[in-house]
Design a protein around this motif. Structure first.
Motif, PDB file in Angstrom:
ATOM      1  N   SER A   1      40.506  25.567 -23.672  1.00 19.45           N
ATOM      2  CA  SER A   1      39.287  26.291 -23.358  1.00 19.45           C
ATOM      3  C   SER A   1      39.101  27.437 -24.351  1.00 19.45           C
ATOM      4  O   SER A   1      40.034  28.163 -24.653  1.00 19.45           O
TER       5      SER A   1
ATOM      6  N   LYS B   1      36.661  25.413 -30.463  1.00 17.30           N
ATOM      7  CA  LYS B   1      35.463  24.668 -30.849  1.00 17.30           C
ATOM      8  C   LYS B   1      35.739  23.818 -32.079  1.00 17.30           C
ATOM      9  O   LYS B   1      36.448  24.240 -32.995  1.00 17.30           O
TER      10      LYS B   1
ATOM     11  N   THR C   1      33.036  22.299 -34.601  1.00 20.90           N
ATOM     12  CA  THR C   1      31.581  22.409 -34.760  1.00 20.90           C
ATOM     13  C   THR C   1      31.177  22.414 -36.222  1.00 20.90           C
ATOM     14  O   THR C   1      31.990  22.663 -37.105  1.00 20.90           O
TER      15      THR C   1
ATOM     16  N   GLU D   1      35.061  22.989 -26.722  1.00 22.44           N
ATOM     17  CA  GLU D   1      33.727  22.514 -27.091  1.00 22.44           C
ATOM     18  C   GLU D   1      33.758  21.668 -28.355  1.00 22.44           C
ATOM     19  O   GLU D   1      34.443  21.998 -29.324  1.00 22.44           O
TER      20      GLU D   1
ATOM     21  N   THR E   1      30.577  20.608 -30.361  1.00 20.51           N
ATOM     22  CA  THR E   1      29.125  20.734 -30.395  1.00 20.51           C
ATOM     23  C   THR E   1      28.652  20.946 -31.828  1.00 20.51           C
ATOM     24  O   THR E   1      29.416  21.335 -32.699  1.00 20.51           O
TER      25      THR E   1
ATOM     26  N   ASN F   1      32.987  20.661 -23.055  1.00 23.85           N
ATOM     27  CA  ASN F   1      31.582  20.589 -23.441  1.00 23.85           C
ATOM     28  C   ASN F   1      31.486  19.746 -24.697  1.00 23.85           C
ATOM     29  O   ASN F   1      31.834  20.196 -25.786  1.00 23.85           O
TER      30      ASN F   1
ATOM     31  N   GLY G   1      32.013  20.790 -16.609  1.00 24.22           N
ATOM     32  CA  GLY G   1      31.486  20.878 -17.965  1.00 24.22           C
ATOM     33  C   GLY G   1      30.334  19.925 -18.195  1.00 24.22           C
ATOM     34  O   GLY G   1      29.643  19.511 -17.267  1.00 24.22           O
TER      35      GLY G   1
END
Length: 179
Positions: free
Chosen positions: A93, A96, A98, A121, A123, A148, A173
Motif C-alpha cells: 500500500s 505505485k 505509473t 497502485e 495507474t 488500485n 479498491g
C-alpha cells in the motif's frame, strides 16, 4: 552498489530512501533467491531498461515508492522463467507503478511460476496490451484490500486462461480485469 550481471545471488537488499531517485541504466536482474525491497524511493528506469525477476527473485515496493519508465517501449517490471521458478512481486500500500508506455508487468514465459501481489497502485500506464499482462497459467495475481489497477490506457489486468486471480475478501479498491 549493485552487482551487474548474474553475480548477486541469495542476497537481501533494502534501499531506504527519503524521496531519493534510483536511476537504472541497464537491466536489473533479480534472481536466485535474492530479495530486494525499495522504500520511499523513486525508481527511474532509463530508455529500454527494466527490472526482471526470475529464478526465485523477489521485489517488494514499499510505501512512497514509484517505479516509472516513461522512455521505454518495453515493460517496466517483468517476471520470467530462468533456471527455475519465476520471481515474486509485491506492491505494498502506498507504492505505485505509473507513467509507463508499455507493459508494466508481465511478459511471462512458459514454465514460470510467479506471484504478483498488488496492494498499491498501477495507474497511468499507456500499454494497449494490458497494464498487468500475464502470459502464463502458472502465475497468481492477488489483489489486496486497497489495490488500485485503473486509469490505464487499455486493459488493466489481462490474465490468460488458467491464471489464478485472487481478490481479498475485504477488497475495497478498484481493478479492471479482462479475459
Amino acid at each position: 552498489t549493485y552487482e551487474s550481471g548474474y553475480g548477486a545471488h541469495h542476497r537481501v537488499f533494502v534501499l531506504e530512501g527519503n524521496g531519493y531517485e534510483l536511476k537504472l541504466n541497464q537491466q536489473m536482474h533479480i534472481s536466485l533467491n535474492s530479495n530486494f525491497t525499495f522504500n520511499n524511493v523513486k525508481v527511474n528506469l532509463n530508455t529500454n531498461y527494466n527490472i526482471l525477476l526470475g529464478a526465485g527473485g523477489k521485489l517488494t515496493l514499499g510505501n512512497n515508492t514509484v517505479v516509472k519508465n516513461a522512455n521505454s517501449d518495453y515493460y517496466a517490471i517483468g517476471l520470467e522463467n530462468r533456471n527455475g521458478d519465476g520471481g515474486a512481486l509485491t506492491l505494498l500500500s502506498g507504492s505505485k507503478v505509473t507513467g509507463n508506455k508499455s507493459n508494466v508487468l508481465g511478459i511471462i514465459y512458459a514454465g514460470c511460476k510467479s506471484t504478483i501481489k498488488i496492494e498499491g497502485e498501477i495507474t497511468g500506464n499507456t500499454s494497449t496490451a494490458g497494464a498487468v499482462r500475464v502470459n502464463n497459467s502458472n502465475v497468481s495475481v492477488i489483489l489486496g484490500k486497497n489495490a488500485n489497477v485503473t486509469g490505464n490506457t487499455s486493459k488493466n489486468i489481462r490474465p490468460t486462461a488458467g491464471t489464478q486471480v485472487t481478490i481479498a475478501s475485504d477488497f475495497t479498491g478498484s481493478a479492471g480485469i479482462s479475459f
